[in-house]
Design a protein around this motif. Sequence first.
Motif: not given
Length: 578
Positions: A175, A179, A181-184, A187-188
């Motif tokens: 990711d 992507n 920009a959408q991986t934080t 979130g992980t």
Amino acid sequence: MEEKLNILFLVMALLLFVSVVASRLSARLGMPLLLVFLGVGMLAGEEGVGKIAFDNFVGAALVSQLALALILLDGGLRTPFSVFRIALKPASVLASWGVLASVGLLGVFATFLLDIPWQLGLLMAAIVGSTDAAAVFSLLRNSGVRLHERIRATLELESGVNDPMAILLVGVLIDLILNPAQTTWAGTLWILVKQLGLGVLFGVAAGKILALLLAKIRLAEGLYALLIASGGLLVFALGNLLGGSGFLTVYLVGVMVGNRRNSATEHVLNVMDGLAWLAQAVMFLVLGLLVTPSRLLDHGWQALVIAAFLILVARPLAVFSSIRWFRFTRRETAYISWVGLRGAVPVTLAIIPLMRGVPDARLLFDVAFAVVILSLLIQGTTIPFFARKLGMVLPPKPEPLDSRDIWLDRKLQLTMQSFRVGAGSEAENSHPYAMTRDPRFAGSRLFALVRGGETVNVHIGTQMRAGDIAWYVLPENLGEAFAEQFDDGSGQSQAFYGEFEIRPDIRAGELAAAYGIRADEADREKTLAAMFDERFDVPVAGDSLLLDGFRLTVKELDDTSRIKTLGLKMPKTAGKAA
């Protein structure tokens, strides 16, 4: 169409047949059987003698995941709860921090070696960062040596529970590449907590339900294995769909079912063992067909360097930083580091970037596959050698030759155990009934005496000979004690544990007075059992303490896992002085 199907059946059956027959050769050469399956698949591939063109990565991923689920289910069925008591803490740290440390170190190294972006370097490291349950279960349980129980439990439990961390890292890094920009981080972390939490909760709950169902439902014997296998795969799929770790879930289902013994679970262990072997064979055959040997050779030197760094640097540093707090010795740490086997899981994970269109994914696949082959070839073939070299092997203990359970009811069983009469043993030249005179074996009965492949009619003058096999109806937990009467007394046990047997309730001061040992004042009033409990969270056979050059070693545990007997080995100087 029918002709093509028959050709497909013929080819697959032939490949399996050749692989199984070749297993005899692999055993003689000391080569891991998994490599044989892999080698047969490569020989049958498009660049081998079979010329079979196979590049269906989706199909290979499907086969691999189903096979791994069955292998983990079978591994769980054979994992007693005592393994968790012995090794849960170090194995959990190895499965979490150990994987992260290996991935971080190897990722940096691979980034510079392959001259690729750091995200790809870490992705490649994450693919090969976890040990493989299929390889560890197979090679440790078929190594031919009796491994120190804490080491074996740590390695098996680590391989059974470290997949969620590796899968998470691979998914996050993909990711991050596709992507970013959408991986934080938040979130992980949430994904990790969700996978582990749901995996544990769903696995334990589903395992209890399946075990209860097996105890209640009545089926033909052949259907119990199908019920467990289908139930395990059902839970594996549901665990994944709910966002948990399916691999962790199915492993825990096996653990819960395997530790609630009844007539149903006893019927299926041999069948499940066969299914697990079939799963491994098919999985490695398919993966062998998938690989292109020429591409492996193109990246051979890179894979060799990466494998060397992983085996000699990344894995040892990760293991040392993980288990230094758990009082493992340097030799034990070294052996755990060495048995960091890579197998089908890294190859399966390497397919994911290919399916998701990650740039240079084929490079990652080829290097990961080559690393797996090198790991199995280098580490897999040397497991028994290093176990002996580092002192991880316990002497063979007297135990039954075979054991069979006869279930008279759902929860009522008789256990028949067989024993081979050793030359020079107590049993040689003795009447078979004499072996049951000890009050511990009251109620045990001779079932049959076999000599030269034929049963012997036992009468008052019958004497057992070396090589005879005697079958007794005997409680399972007494098998090892009963087997001592049939042991040939080869001396390995005495050489390892020492010349004397000591009770664990003796105080250190009493032992010091009896053998002239200098003991610390703080320890003189402690029992030997208490000293072992302080040194080891859960003492197991083979654990040892040094007192003024005298070595005390745990020899036997009772049914409650408490120390029953200790061996005392005197220093050579003391023996000479005596």
